[in-house]
Design a protein around this motif. Sequence first.
Motif, PDB file in Angstrom:
ATOM      1  N   GLU A  23      59.522 -41.558  -6.787  1.00  0.00           N
ATOM      2  CA  GLU A  23      58.879 -40.820  -5.720  1.00  0.00           C
ATOM      3  C   GLU A  23      57.361 -40.849  -5.822  1.00  0.00           C
ATOM      4  O   GLU A  23      56.798 -41.053  -6.895  1.00  0.00           O
ATOM      5  CB  GLU A  23      59.367 -39.378  -5.669  1.00  0.00           C
ATOM      6  CG  GLU A  23      59.094 -38.580  -6.913  1.00  0.00           C
ATOM      7  CD  GLU A  23      59.676 -37.178  -6.832  1.00  0.00           C
ATOM      8  OE1 GLU A  23      59.207 -36.395  -5.980  1.00  0.00           O
ATOM      9  OE2 GLU A  23      60.574 -36.871  -7.616  1.00  0.00           O
ATOM     10  N   THR A  24      56.738 -40.670  -4.669  1.00  0.00           N
ATOM     11  CA  THR A  24      55.304 -40.443  -4.576  1.00  0.00           C
ATOM     12  C   THR A  24      55.149 -39.032  -4.007  1.00  0.00           C
ATOM     13  O   THR A  24      56.134 -38.323  -3.829  1.00  0.00           O
ATOM     14  CB  THR A  24      54.649 -41.474  -3.622  1.00  0.00           C
ATOM     15  OG1 THR A  24      55.188 -41.304  -2.313  1.00  0.00           O
ATOM     16  CG2 THR A  24      54.858 -42.902  -4.105  1.00  0.00           C
ATOM     17  N   ASP A  25      53.932 -38.642  -3.675  1.00  0.00           N
ATOM     18  CA  ASP A  25      53.730 -37.313  -3.098  1.00  0.00           C
ATOM     19  C   ASP A  25      54.405 -37.167  -1.739  1.00  0.00           C
ATOM     20  O   ASP A  25      54.836 -36.075  -1.368  1.00  0.00           O
ATOM     21  CB  ASP A  25      52.232 -37.009  -2.942  1.00  0.00           C
ATOM     22  CG  ASP A  25      51.558 -36.797  -4.289  1.00  0.00           C
ATOM     23  OD1 ASP A  25      52.267 -36.507  -5.276  1.00  0.00           O
ATOM     24  OD2 ASP A  25      50.313 -36.927  -4.352  1.00  0.00           O
ATOM     25  N   GLU A  26      54.495 -38.283  -0.994  1.00  0.00           N
ATOM     26  CA  GLU A  26      55.035 -38.214   0.363  1.00  0.00           C
ATOM     27  C   GLU A  26      56.460 -38.722   0.509  1.00  0.00           C
ATOM     28  O   GLU A  26      57.151 -38.360   1.452  1.00  0.00           O
ATOM     29  CB  GLU A  26      54.162 -39.035   1.335  1.00  0.00           C
ATOM     30  CG  GLU A  26      52.745 -38.535   1.511  1.00  0.00           C
ATOM     31  CD  GLU A  26      51.793 -39.114   0.475  1.00  0.00           C
ATOM     32  OE1 GLU A  26      52.041 -40.244   0.003  1.00  0.00           O
ATOM     33  OE2 GLU A  26      50.825 -38.427   0.118  1.00  0.00           O
ATOM     34  N   LYS A  27      56.918 -39.616  -0.387  1.00  0.00           N
ATOM     35  CA  LYS A  27      58.203 -40.290  -0.166  1.00  0.00           C
ATOM     36  C   LYS A  27      59.045 -40.410  -1.431  1.00  0.00           C
ATOM     37  O   LYS A  27      58.534 -40.402  -2.541  1.00  0.00           O
ATOM     38  CB  LYS A  27      57.968 -41.696   0.396  1.00  0.00           C
ATOM     39  CG  LYS A  27      57.319 -41.679   1.761  1.00  0.00           C
ATOM     40  CD  LYS A  27      57.112 -43.081   2.291  1.00  0.00           C
ATOM     41  CE  LYS A  27      56.439 -42.999   3.652  1.00  0.00           C
ATOM     42  NZ  LYS A  27      56.164 -44.304   4.219  1.00  0.00           N
TER      43      LYS A  27
ATOM     44  N   LYS B   6      59.443 -37.161   2.419  1.00  0.00           N
ATOM     45  CA  LYS B   6      59.748 -35.830   1.888  1.00  0.00           C
ATOM     46  C   LYS B   6      59.534 -34.792   2.988  1.00  0.00           C
ATOM     47  O   LYS B   6      58.599 -34.883   3.779  1.00  0.00           O
ATOM     48  CB  LYS B   6      58.815 -35.493   0.721  1.00  0.00           C
ATOM     49  CG  LYS B   6      59.136 -36.263  -0.538  1.00  0.00           C
ATOM     50  CD  LYS B   6      58.218 -35.806  -1.663  1.00  0.00           C
ATOM     51  CE  LYS B   6      58.526 -36.521  -2.951  1.00  0.00           C
ATOM     52  NZ  LYS B   6      57.625 -36.099  -4.038  1.00  0.00           N
ATOM     53  N   LYS B   7      60.411 -33.802   3.016  1.00  0.00           N
ATOM     54  CA  LYS B   7      60.272 -32.736   4.009  1.00  0.00           C
ATOM     55  C   LYS B   7      59.182 -31.785   3.557  1.00  0.00           C
ATOM     56  O   LYS B   7      59.096 -31.407   2.394  1.00  0.00           O
ATOM     57  CB  LYS B   7      61.614 -31.999   4.157  1.00  0.00           C
ATOM     58  CG  LYS B   7      62.669 -32.919   4.718  1.00  0.00           C
ATOM     59  CD  LYS B   7      63.823 -32.152   5.295  1.00  0.00           C
ATOM     60  CE  LYS B   7      64.600 -33.106   6.130  1.00  0.00           C
ATOM     61  NZ  LYS B   7      65.884 -33.375   5.883  1.00  0.00           N
ATOM     62  N   LYS B   8      58.357 -31.412   4.523  1.00  0.00           N
ATOM     63  CA  LYS B   8      57.260 -30.453   4.215  1.00  0.00           C
ATOM     64  C   LYS B   8      57.858 -29.072   4.037  1.00  0.00           C
ATOM     65  O   LYS B   8      58.745 -28.670   4.759  1.00  0.00           O
ATOM     66  CB  LYS B   8      56.257 -30.424   5.361  1.00  0.00           C
ATOM     67  CG  LYS B   8      55.744 -31.795   5.740  1.00  0.00           C
ATOM     68  CD  LYS B   8      54.400 -32.039   5.168  1.00  0.00           C
ATOM     69  CE  LYS B   8      53.882 -33.353   5.765  1.00  0.00           C
ATOM     70  NZ  LYS B   8      53.069 -34.105   4.919  1.00  0.00           N
TER      71      LYS B   8
ATOM     72  N   GLY C  56      68.833 -41.554   7.264  1.00  0.00           N
ATOM     73  CA  GLY C  56      67.598 -40.841   7.568  1.00  0.00           C
ATOM     74  C   GLY C  56      66.348 -41.451   6.976  1.00  0.00           C
ATOM     75  O   GLY C  56      65.298 -40.798   6.946  1.00  0.00           O
ATOM     76  N   GLY C  57      66.426 -42.686   6.512  1.00  0.00           N
ATOM     77  CA  GLY C  57      65.262 -43.336   5.920  1.00  0.00           C
ATOM     78  C   GLY C  57      64.954 -44.661   6.581  1.00  0.00           C
ATOM     79  O   GLY C  57      65.377 -44.921   7.708  1.00  0.00           O
ATOM     80  N   MET C  58      64.201 -45.471   5.867  1.00  0.00           N
ATOM     81  CA  MET C  58      63.853 -46.817   6.334  1.00  0.00           C
ATOM     82  C   MET C  58      63.897 -47.758   5.138  1.00  0.00           C
ATOM     83  O   MET C  58      63.816 -47.316   3.993  1.00  0.00           O
ATOM     84  CB  MET C  58      62.451 -46.834   6.947  1.00  0.00           C
ATOM     85  CG  MET C  58      62.319 -45.971   8.186  1.00  0.00           C
ATOM     86  SD  MET C  58      60.721 -46.181   8.985  1.00  0.00           S
ATOM     87  CE  MET C  58      60.984 -47.707   9.854  1.00  0.00           C
ATOM     88  N   LEU C  59      63.986 -49.037   5.421  1.00  0.00           N
ATOM     89  CA  LEU C  59      63.851 -50.030   4.363  1.00  0.00           C
ATOM     90  C   LEU C  59      62.431 -49.883   3.822  1.00  0.00           C
ATOM     91  O   LEU C  59      61.477 -49.742   4.592  1.00  0.00           O
ATOM     92  CB  LEU C  59      64.086 -51.422   4.948  1.00  0.00           C
ATOM     93  CG  LEU C  59      64.558 -52.527   4.015  1.00  0.00           C
ATOM     94  CD1 LEU C  59      65.751 -52.123   3.159  1.00  0.00           C
ATOM     95  CD2 LEU C  59      64.905 -53.775   4.803  1.00  0.00           C
ATOM     96  N   ALA C  60      62.278 -49.855   2.515  1.00  0.00           N
ATOM     97  CA  ALA C  60      61.000 -49.529   1.876  1.00  0.00           C
ATOM     98  C   ALA C  60      59.860 -50.426   2.346  1.00  0.00           C
ATOM     99  O   ALA C  60      60.006 -51.644   2.419  1.00  0.00           O
ATOM    100  CB  ALA C  60      61.145 -49.608   0.364  1.00  0.00           C
ATOM    101  N   MET C  61      58.723 -49.792   2.634  1.00  0.00           N
ATOM    102  CA  MET C  61      57.536 -50.490   3.112  1.00  0.00           C
ATOM    103  C   MET C  61      56.388 -50.252   2.132  1.00  0.00           C
ATOM    104  O   MET C  61      55.671 -49.254   2.252  1.00  0.00           O
ATOM    105  CB  MET C  61      57.161 -49.989   4.511  1.00  0.00           C
ATOM    106  CG  MET C  61      58.235 -50.234   5.555  1.00  0.00           C
ATOM    107  SD  MET C  61      57.838 -49.486   7.155  1.00  0.00           S
ATOM    108  CE  MET C  61      58.093 -47.746   6.801  1.00  0.00           C
ATOM    109  N   PRO C  62      56.202 -51.141   1.170  1.00  0.00           N
ATOM    110  CA  PRO C  62      55.097 -50.970   0.215  1.00  0.00           C
ATOM    111  C   PRO C  62      53.760 -51.304   0.887  1.00  0.00           C
ATOM    112  O   PRO C  62      53.342 -52.453   0.930  1.00  0.00           O
ATOM    113  CB  PRO C  62      55.435 -51.952  -0.908  1.00  0.00           C
ATOM    114  CG  PRO C  62      56.335 -52.966  -0.275  1.00  0.00           C
ATOM    115  CD  PRO C  62      57.026 -52.299   0.859  1.00  0.00           C
ATOM    116  N   LYS C  63      53.080 -50.268   1.401  1.00  0.00           N
ATOM    117  CA  LYS C  63      51.862 -50.480   2.178  1.00  0.00           C
ATOM    118  C   LYS C  63      50.593 -50.413   1.342  1.00  0.00           C
ATOM    119  O   LYS C  63      49.496 -50.571   1.881  1.00  0.00           O
ATOM    120  CB  LYS C  63      51.791 -49.470   3.320  1.00  0.00           C
ATOM    121  CG  LYS C  63      52.875 -49.681   4.359  1.00  0.00           C
ATOM    122  CD  LYS C  63      52.687 -48.739   5.535  1.00  0.00           C
ATOM    123  CE  LYS C  63      53.714 -49.044   6.612  1.00  0.00           C
ATOM    124  NZ  LYS C  63      53.539 -48.201   7.802  1.00  0.00           N
ATOM    125  N   ASP C  64      50.751 -50.154   0.038  1.00  0.00           N
ATOM    126  CA  ASP C  64      49.575 -50.184  -0.842  1.00  0.00           C
ATOM    127  C   ASP C  64      50.019 -50.574  -2.249  1.00  0.00           C
ATOM    128  O   ASP C  64      51.209 -50.640  -2.548  1.00  0.00           O
ATOM    129  CB  ASP C  64      48.821 -48.847  -0.830  1.00  0.00           C
ATOM    130  CG  ASP C  64      49.687 -47.672  -1.267  1.00  0.00           C
ATOM    131  OD1 ASP C  64      50.412 -47.788  -2.284  1.00  0.00           O
ATOM    132  OD2 ASP C  64      49.644 -46.622  -0.590  1.00  0.00           O
TER     133      ASP C  64
END
Length: 196
Positions: free
Chosen positions: A73-77, A193-195, A99-107
């Motif tokens: 996990e990260t802070d958001e996902k 992650k849910k807020k 409820g998700g998506m195929l992982a998108m490593p954007k950084d």
Amino acid sequence: MVANKNYKGELSVDNFRDKGEKGLPGAPGGKGKAGTVCDCGRYRKVVGQLDISVARLKSSMKFVKNVIAGIRETDEKFYYIVQEEKNYRESLTHCRIRGGMLAMPKDEVVNTLIADYVAKSGFFRVFIGVNDLEREGQYVFTDNTPLQNYSNWKEGEPSDPYSHEDCVEMLSSGRWNDTECHLTMYFVCEFVKKKK
């Protein structure tokens, strides 16, 4: 008199007995309750629905088992590797249904996290959420954002921009490689992650 055989099957003098007279017949029994007609069609429908529910529960349990087996996990996902070999489109659908998506490593941080996860799980390659299915040679993430700020192609890749290699796999090194979408392999899903 009737002769009886003992437990060894031999005739014995001690086993002779007189047979008694037959008794009188008894009164007839009362009338039983009337039977009911089975509404079996309704029960079959209920059983069919239960079978569907059990199948869904089994699928959900498999999903939970995969998640418990390992998650990053990260802070958001959240990210997890689905250890079921599927082609690219099946992988997309699998993640979306949950409820998700195929992982998108954007950084680089997320790419390193996923690559480390893949390597420590002992896998060589997994599908990630990058493709050029819509426009040949123009790779986008599965949310349709272009690869403007980050990509991590293996040297010489994408090597086949005008052929059938329209989907992308991440190798355990973290490098990306274009590959054919019909191939089956494990894949990584991501969940926001849910807020609180």
